[in-house]
Design a protein around this motif. Structure first.
Motif, PDB file in Angstrom:
ATOM      1  N   ARG A 148       9.087   7.917 -41.182  1.00  0.00           N
ATOM      2  CA  ARG A 148       9.546   8.601 -42.652  1.00  0.00           C
ATOM      3  C   ARG A 148      10.756   9.401 -42.156  1.00  0.00           C
ATOM      4  O   ARG A 148      10.929   9.861 -41.104  1.00  0.00           O
ATOM      5  N   SER A 149      11.492   9.901 -43.247  1.00  0.00           N
ATOM      6  CA  SER A 149      12.716  10.563 -42.977  1.00  0.00           C
ATOM      7  C   SER A 149      12.060  12.283 -42.589  1.00  0.00           C
ATOM      8  O   SER A 149      11.221  12.424 -43.270  1.00  0.00           O
ATOM      9  N   ASN A 288      16.865   9.692 -40.750  1.00  0.00           N
ATOM     10  CA  ASN A 288      16.010   8.431 -41.133  1.00  0.00           C
ATOM     11  C   ASN A 288      15.889   7.748 -39.802  1.00  0.00           C
ATOM     12  O   ASN A 288      16.542   7.617 -38.865  1.00  0.00           O
TER      13      ASN A 288
END
Length: 388
Positions: A148-149, A288
Protein backbone atom coordinates in the motif's frame (compact mmCIF):
# COMPACT_ATOMS: atom_id res chain seq x y z
CA UNK A 1 43.12 22.54 -31.93
CA UNK A 2 40.20 21.75 -34.21
CA UNK A 3 41.15 21.34 -37.87
CA UNK A 4 38.85 22.49 -40.67
CA UNK A 5 38.77 18.88 -41.92
CA UNK A 6 37.16 17.84 -38.63
CA UNK A 7 34.13 20.13 -38.98
CA UNK A 8 32.01 17.63 -40.97
CA UNK A 9 32.63 15.04 -38.27
CA UNK A 10 31.96 17.45 -35.38
CA UNK A 11 28.69 18.69 -36.88
CA UNK A 12 27.71 15.33 -38.37
CA UNK A 13 24.71 13.31 -37.23
CA UNK A 14 26.82 10.92 -35.19
CA UNK A 15 28.40 13.65 -33.06
CA UNK A 16 25.65 16.26 -32.92
CA UNK A 17 22.49 14.45 -34.03
CA UNK A 18 20.84 14.46 -30.59
CA UNK A 19 21.28 18.24 -30.35
CA UNK A 20 19.69 18.72 -33.77
CA UNK A 21 16.82 16.42 -32.84
CA UNK A 22 16.04 18.32 -29.63
CA UNK A 23 16.12 21.73 -31.31
CA UNK A 24 14.01 20.59 -34.28
CA UNK A 25 11.47 19.00 -31.95
CA UNK A 26 11.22 22.09 -29.73
CA UNK A 27 10.67 24.48 -32.62
CA UNK A 28 8.29 22.09 -34.40
CA UNK A 29 6.14 21.81 -31.27
CA UNK A 30 6.32 25.59 -30.83
CA UNK A 31 5.08 26.07 -34.40
CA UNK A 32 2.21 23.60 -33.89
CA UNK A 33 1.22 25.31 -30.63
CA UNK A 34 1.25 28.71 -32.32
CA UNK A 35 -0.84 27.48 -35.27
CA UNK A 36 -3.46 26.13 -32.84
CA UNK A 37 -3.61 29.34 -30.83
CA UNK A 38 -2.17 27.70 -27.71
CA UNK A 39 0.10 29.49 -25.19
CA UNK A 40 3.75 29.86 -26.28
CA UNK A 41 5.41 26.44 -26.14
CA UNK A 42 8.89 27.90 -25.56
CA UNK A 43 7.81 29.83 -22.49
CA UNK A 44 10.01 29.75 -19.42
CA UNK A 45 7.40 27.83 -17.47
CA UNK A 46 7.08 25.06 -20.05
CA UNK A 47 10.83 24.71 -20.62
CA UNK A 48 11.30 24.53 -16.85
CA UNK A 49 8.61 21.84 -16.66
CA UNK A 50 10.37 19.74 -19.30
CA UNK A 51 13.68 19.99 -17.45
CA UNK A 52 11.94 19.13 -14.16
CA UNK A 53 10.21 16.09 -15.65
CA UNK A 54 13.51 14.86 -17.11
CA UNK A 55 15.62 15.49 -14.00
CA UNK A 56 15.24 12.13 -12.22
CA UNK A 57 15.77 10.11 -15.41
CA UNK A 58 18.70 12.40 -16.22
CA UNK A 59 20.40 11.77 -12.86
CA UNK A 60 20.06 8.00 -13.27
CA UNK A 61 21.03 8.29 -16.94
CA UNK A 62 24.31 10.09 -16.19
CA UNK A 63 25.34 7.29 -13.80
CA UNK A 64 24.09 4.68 -16.29
CA UNK A 65 26.35 6.24 -18.93
CA UNK A 66 29.38 5.75 -16.68
CA UNK A 67 28.23 2.16 -16.15
CA UNK A 68 27.87 1.55 -19.89
CA UNK A 69 31.26 3.14 -20.57
CA UNK A 70 32.86 0.45 -18.40
CA UNK A 71 31.10 -2.24 -20.44
CA UNK A 72 28.61 -3.22 -17.71
CA UNK A 73 24.85 -2.91 -17.43
CA UNK A 74 22.35 -2.14 -14.66
CA UNK A 75 18.66 -2.91 -15.05
CA UNK A 76 17.86 -2.44 -11.36
CA UNK A 77 18.09 1.36 -11.12
CA UNK A 78 14.33 2.05 -11.08
CA UNK A 79 13.71 -0.60 -8.40
CA UNK A 80 16.60 0.77 -6.32
CA UNK A 81 15.13 4.27 -6.63
CA UNK A 82 11.74 3.00 -5.49
CA UNK A 83 13.32 1.18 -2.52
CA UNK A 84 15.24 4.32 -1.49
CA UNK A 85 12.02 6.34 -1.67
CA UNK A 86 10.27 3.72 0.50
CA UNK A 87 13.11 3.80 3.06
CA UNK A 88 13.01 7.61 3.14
CA UNK A 89 9.25 7.88 3.55
CA UNK A 90 9.12 5.03 6.04
CA UNK A 91 11.86 6.41 8.30
CA UNK A 92 11.62 10.20 7.91
CA UNK A 93 8.78 10.58 10.40
CA UNK A 94 10.59 8.68 13.15
CA UNK A 95 14.29 9.58 12.74
CA UNK A 96 14.13 12.85 10.78
CA UNK A 97 14.65 13.82 7.14
CA UNK A 98 18.45 13.98 6.97
CA UNK A 99 19.09 10.62 8.74
CA UNK A 100 16.42 9.04 6.53
CA UNK A 101 18.17 10.36 3.41
CA UNK A 102 21.45 8.86 4.67
CA UNK A 103 19.74 5.51 5.32
CA UNK A 104 18.18 5.52 1.84
CA UNK A 105 21.51 6.25 0.12
CA UNK A 106 23.32 3.60 2.19
CA UNK A 107 20.67 1.06 1.20
CA UNK A 108 21.14 1.93 -2.46
CA UNK A 109 24.94 1.74 -2.17
CA UNK A 110 24.69 -1.71 -0.56
CA UNK A 111 22.64 -3.01 -3.48
CA UNK A 112 25.14 -1.58 -5.96
CA UNK A 113 27.99 -3.18 -4.06
CA UNK A 114 26.16 -6.51 -4.07
CA UNK A 115 25.48 -6.29 -7.81
CA UNK A 116 29.09 -5.41 -8.57
CA UNK A 117 30.52 -8.13 -6.34
CA UNK A 118 28.37 -10.83 -7.93
CA UNK A 119 29.24 -9.69 -11.45
CA UNK A 120 32.95 -9.20 -10.86
CA UNK A 121 33.86 -11.98 -8.44
CA UNK A 122 31.28 -14.68 -9.24
CA UNK A 123 31.40 -14.01 -12.96
CA UNK A 124 27.68 -13.90 -13.75
CA UNK A 125 26.62 -11.65 -16.61
CA UNK A 126 25.56 -8.17 -15.45
CA UNK A 127 22.34 -8.33 -17.45
CA UNK A 128 21.24 -11.49 -15.59
CA UNK A 129 22.34 -10.23 -12.16
CA UNK A 130 20.64 -6.85 -12.40
CA UNK A 131 17.52 -8.38 -13.95
CA UNK A 132 17.28 -10.59 -10.87
CA UNK A 133 17.99 -7.64 -8.60
CA UNK A 134 15.28 -5.64 -10.36
CA UNK A 135 12.70 -8.27 -9.41
CA UNK A 136 14.05 -8.92 -5.92
CA UNK A 137 14.28 -5.26 -4.94
CA UNK A 138 10.81 -4.54 -6.31
CA UNK A 139 9.57 -7.40 -4.12
CA UNK A 140 11.37 -5.83 -1.17
CA UNK A 141 9.55 -2.56 -1.86
CA UNK A 142 6.25 -4.44 -1.69
CA UNK A 143 7.32 -6.02 1.63
CA UNK A 144 8.34 -2.68 3.17
CA UNK A 145 5.19 -0.90 2.05
CA UNK A 146 2.86 -3.81 2.76
CA UNK A 147 1.52 -3.41 -0.78
CA UNK A 148 0.00 0.00 0.00
CA UNK A 149 1.03 3.62 -0.29
CA UNK A 150 3.13 5.15 2.48
CA UNK A 151 3.15 8.83 3.39
CA UNK A 152 4.88 11.17 5.83
CA UNK A 153 2.47 12.57 8.40
CA UNK A 154 4.80 14.87 10.37
CA UNK A 155 4.21 18.38 8.91
CA UNK A 156 7.71 19.63 9.85
CA UNK A 157 9.43 16.71 8.11
CA UNK A 158 7.12 17.06 5.13
CA UNK A 159 8.04 20.75 4.86
CA UNK A 160 11.75 19.81 4.82
CA UNK A 161 11.18 17.27 2.08
CA UNK A 162 9.21 19.70 -0.07
CA UNK A 163 11.84 22.42 0.41
CA UNK A 164 14.59 20.00 -0.65
CA UNK A 165 12.75 18.93 -3.80
CA UNK A 166 10.44 21.74 -4.85
CA UNK A 167 12.38 24.98 -4.24
CA UNK A 168 12.58 26.98 -7.46
CA UNK A 169 15.87 28.57 -8.51
CA UNK A 170 16.02 31.52 -10.98
CA UNK A 171 18.30 30.69 -13.90
CA UNK A 172 18.06 33.59 -16.35
CA UNK A 173 21.31 35.32 -15.32
CA UNK A 174 23.14 32.01 -14.80
CA UNK A 175 21.98 30.81 -18.24
CA UNK A 176 23.22 33.97 -19.97
CA UNK A 177 26.57 33.66 -18.17
CA UNK A 178 26.85 29.99 -19.14
CA UNK A 179 26.13 30.86 -22.75
CA UNK A 180 28.83 33.56 -22.69
CA UNK A 181 31.37 31.22 -21.09
CA UNK A 182 30.69 28.51 -23.67
CA UNK A 183 31.03 30.98 -26.54
CA UNK A 184 34.24 32.45 -25.11
CA UNK A 185 35.76 29.02 -24.50
CA UNK A 186 34.74 27.87 -27.98
CA UNK A 187 36.53 30.83 -29.59
CA UNK A 188 39.62 30.37 -27.38
CA UNK A 189 39.87 26.59 -27.78
CA UNK A 190 38.43 26.52 -31.32
CA UNK A 191 35.58 24.19 -30.37
CA UNK A 192 32.77 24.90 -32.85
CA UNK A 193 30.32 22.43 -31.29
CA UNK A 194 30.73 24.11 -27.90
CA UNK A 195 30.08 27.47 -29.53
CA UNK A 196 26.92 26.14 -31.17
CA UNK A 197 25.77 24.82 -27.79
CA UNK A 198 26.40 28.24 -26.24
CA UNK A 199 24.34 29.95 -28.93
CA UNK A 200 21.45 27.49 -28.50
CA UNK A 201 21.43 27.85 -24.71
CA UNK A 202 21.50 31.64 -24.99
CA UNK A 203 18.66 31.65 -27.52
CA UNK A 204 16.46 29.38 -25.40
CA UNK A 205 17.15 31.42 -22.25
CA UNK A 206 16.23 34.64 -24.03
CA UNK A 207 13.04 33.02 -25.36
CA UNK A 208 12.17 31.84 -21.84
CA UNK A 209 12.55 35.37 -20.48
CA UNK A 210 13.87 36.94 -17.26
CA UNK A 211 11.44 34.98 -15.11
CA UNK A 212 12.94 31.63 -16.11
CA UNK A 213 13.30 29.42 -13.00
CA UNK A 214 13.63 25.69 -12.43
CA UNK A 215 13.00 23.34 -9.54
CA UNK A 216 15.86 22.13 -7.36
CA UNK A 217 16.18 18.67 -9.04
CA UNK A 218 17.25 20.39 -12.27
CA UNK A 219 20.09 22.07 -10.38
CA UNK A 220 21.08 18.74 -8.81
CA UNK A 221 21.14 17.19 -12.29
CA UNK A 222 23.27 20.04 -13.67
CA UNK A 223 25.79 19.78 -10.82
CA UNK A 224 26.02 15.98 -11.09
CA UNK A 225 26.42 16.14 -14.87
CA UNK A 226 29.14 18.79 -14.59
CA UNK A 227 31.07 16.71 -12.04
CA UNK A 228 30.88 13.53 -14.12
CA UNK A 229 31.73 15.40 -17.35
CA UNK A 230 34.86 16.83 -15.74
CA UNK A 231 35.76 13.46 -14.19
CA UNK A 232 35.45 11.59 -17.48
CA UNK A 233 37.07 14.22 -19.65
CA UNK A 234 39.92 15.64 -17.59
CA UNK A 235 41.09 13.09 -15.02
CA UNK A 236 43.05 9.86 -14.93
CA UNK A 237 40.01 8.13 -13.46
CA UNK A 238 37.98 9.05 -16.52
CA UNK A 239 40.64 7.81 -18.94
CA UNK A 240 40.84 4.54 -17.05
CA UNK A 241 37.06 4.11 -17.12
CA UNK A 242 37.09 4.43 -20.90
CA UNK A 243 40.05 2.05 -21.09
CA UNK A 244 38.27 -0.54 -18.97
CA UNK A 245 35.24 -0.45 -21.24
CA UNK A 246 37.26 -0.35 -24.46
CA UNK A 247 39.46 -3.35 -23.68
CA UNK A 248 39.39 -4.73 -20.16
CA UNK A 249 42.30 -7.13 -20.69
CA UNK A 250 44.56 -4.45 -22.14
CA UNK A 251 43.59 -2.16 -19.24
CA UNK A 252 44.47 -4.89 -16.74
CA UNK A 253 47.84 -5.50 -18.38
CA UNK A 254 48.60 -1.77 -18.21
CA UNK A 255 48.13 -1.81 -14.43
CA UNK A 256 44.51 -0.70 -14.05
CA UNK A 257 42.46 -2.41 -11.36
CA UNK A 258 39.57 -3.38 -13.61
CA UNK A 259 37.50 -4.95 -10.81
CA UNK A 260 37.69 -1.78 -8.70
CA UNK A 261 36.56 0.51 -11.52
CA UNK A 262 33.66 -1.72 -12.54
CA UNK A 263 32.63 -2.20 -8.93
CA UNK A 264 32.75 1.56 -8.42
CA UNK A 265 30.51 2.05 -11.47
CA UNK A 266 27.89 -0.27 -9.97
CA UNK A 267 27.95 1.61 -6.67
CA UNK A 268 27.73 4.98 -8.44
CA UNK A 269 24.76 3.79 -10.49
CA UNK A 270 22.88 2.60 -7.41
CA UNK A 271 23.68 5.70 -5.32
CA UNK A 272 22.50 7.96 -8.16
CA UNK A 273 19.31 5.89 -8.38
CA UNK A 274 18.96 6.16 -4.60
CA UNK A 275 19.25 9.95 -4.79
CA UNK A 276 16.65 10.02 -7.56
CA UNK A 277 14.43 7.94 -5.27
CA UNK A 278 14.96 10.43 -2.44
CA UNK A 279 13.82 13.23 -4.74
CA UNK A 280 10.84 11.20 -5.89
CA UNK A 281 9.79 10.42 -2.32
CA UNK A 282 10.26 14.04 -1.29
CA UNK A 283 8.11 15.31 -4.16
CA UNK A 284 4.82 14.35 -2.51
CA UNK A 285 6.03 12.96 0.80
CA UNK A 286 4.58 9.60 -0.24
CA UNK A 287 5.49 6.45 -2.13
CA UNK A 288 3.42 3.95 -4.08
CA UNK A 289 4.78 0.36 -4.27
CA UNK A 290 4.60 0.47 -8.09
CA UNK A 291 6.40 3.83 -8.34
CA UNK A 292 8.96 4.21 -11.15
CA UNK A 293 8.12 0.80 -12.57
CA UNK A 294 9.62 0.55 -16.06
CA UNK A 295 11.72 3.71 -15.66
CA UNK A 296 14.93 1.71 -16.16
CA UNK A 297 14.07 1.39 -19.85
CA UNK A 298 13.68 5.16 -20.16
CA UNK A 299 17.08 5.63 -18.49
CA UNK A 300 18.73 3.27 -20.98
CA UNK A 301 16.87 4.90 -23.87
CA UNK A 302 18.25 8.31 -22.84
CA UNK A 303 21.78 6.92 -22.85
CA UNK A 304 21.27 5.31 -26.27
CA UNK A 305 19.89 8.57 -27.68
CA UNK A 306 23.04 10.24 -26.39
CA UNK A 307 25.18 7.83 -28.41
CA UNK A 308 26.51 5.75 -25.51
CA UNK A 309 27.76 2.38 -26.73
CA UNK A 310 26.18 -0.70 -25.18
CA UNK A 311 29.52 -2.48 -25.66
CA UNK A 312 31.58 -0.08 -23.56
CA UNK A 313 34.37 2.40 -24.16
CA UNK A 314 32.26 5.28 -25.56
CA UNK A 315 29.69 7.68 -24.15
CA UNK A 316 28.93 11.25 -23.13
CA UNK A 317 27.02 12.26 -20.01
CA UNK A 318 26.02 15.59 -21.56
CA UNK A 319 24.47 13.85 -24.57
CA UNK A 320 22.63 11.48 -22.24
CA UNK A 321 21.03 14.46 -20.49
CA UNK A 322 20.06 15.86 -23.91
CA UNK A 323 18.60 12.43 -24.72
CA UNK A 324 16.50 12.54 -21.55
CA UNK A 325 15.30 16.06 -22.43
CA UNK A 326 14.41 14.83 -25.92
CA UNK A 327 12.28 11.99 -24.53
CA UNK A 328 10.44 14.24 -22.10
CA UNK A 329 9.98 16.95 -24.73
CA UNK A 330 8.12 14.31 -26.73
CA UNK A 331 6.01 13.43 -23.69
CA UNK A 332 5.37 17.07 -22.89
CA UNK A 333 4.44 17.80 -26.49
CA UNK A 334 1.90 14.99 -26.58
CA UNK A 335 0.31 16.27 -23.39
CA UNK A 336 0.33 19.99 -24.16
CA UNK A 337 -0.83 19.64 -27.76
CA UNK A 338 -3.19 16.73 -27.05
CA UNK A 339 -1.75 14.75 -29.95
CA UNK A 340 -2.92 11.39 -28.67
CA UNK A 341 -1.14 9.56 -25.86
CA UNK A 342 -1.90 6.20 -27.50
CA UNK A 343 0.84 6.83 -30.05
CA UNK A 344 3.39 8.17 -27.57
CA UNK A 345 5.15 4.87 -26.84
CA UNK A 346 5.22 3.95 -30.53
CA UNK A 347 6.87 7.23 -31.53
CA UNK A 348 9.35 7.16 -28.65
CA UNK A 349 10.37 3.63 -29.63
CA UNK A 350 10.86 4.65 -33.25
CA UNK A 351 12.99 7.61 -32.14
CA UNK A 352 15.26 5.36 -30.05
CA UNK A 353 15.67 2.79 -32.86
CA UNK A 354 16.34 5.56 -35.40
CA UNK A 355 18.98 7.10 -33.14
CA UNK A 356 20.69 3.74 -32.64
CA UNK A 357 20.66 3.19 -36.41
CA UNK A 358 22.23 6.60 -37.07
CA UNK A 359 25.02 5.96 -34.56
CA UNK A 360 25.64 2.44 -35.86
CA UNK A 361 25.73 3.36 -39.55
CA UNK A 362 27.84 6.43 -38.80
CA UNK A 363 30.29 4.32 -36.83
CA UNK A 364 30.58 1.75 -39.62
CA UNK A 365 31.26 4.44 -42.23
CA UNK A 366 33.86 6.01 -39.97
CA UNK A 367 35.65 2.70 -39.45
CA UNK A 368 35.54 1.83 -43.15
CA UNK A 369 36.79 5.24 -44.33
CA UNK A 370 40.40 5.03 -45.60
CA UNK A 371 43.02 7.14 -43.87
CA UNK A 372 44.48 10.17 -45.61
CA UNK A 373 48.02 9.77 -46.91
CA UNK A 374 49.24 12.83 -45.00
CA UNK A 375 47.83 11.68 -41.67
CA UNK A 376 50.55 11.37 -39.06
CA UNK A 377 50.85 7.98 -37.34
CA UNK A 378 49.37 7.67 -33.90
CA UNK A 379 51.64 8.17 -30.94
CA UNK A 380 52.61 4.98 -29.09
CA UNK A 381 50.41 4.26 -26.09
CA UNK A 382 51.69 5.28 -22.67
CA UNK A 383 51.25 2.72 -19.94
CA UNK A 384 49.54 3.67 -16.70
CA UNK A 385 52.65 2.86 -14.78
CA UNK A 386 54.64 5.38 -16.75
CA UNK A 387 52.06 8.14 -16.32
CA UNK A 388 51.92 7.61 -12.59
Amino acid sequence: MTRTDDLPRIFGLREAGVYYALLILLFALAAIASSRGLPPYLSGQNLGNIAYQASLIGIMGVAMTVMLITGAFDLSVASVAALSAAVLVGLAGSIGFVPAVFAALCTAAAIGLLNGAIVQFVGINAFIVTLGTLTAVRGLVLVLTGGRSLMVEDPDVLAQMLAFESTRVPLFIAGILLSAVLLGTAVWKRRPLMGAAGLCIGALILLAGPGFAVAAPVIYLAIFTLIMWALLGFTTIGRRLYAVGGNAEAARLSGINVHAYKLGAFVLSSVAAGFAGVLFGSRLGAINPTALQGAELTVIAAAILGGTSLFGGAGSVVKTVIGALLLFTLTNGFNVLNLGANYQGLIEGIVVVAAAAIYTVGGQRRVGKPKRADTAPDAPPVSEGASA
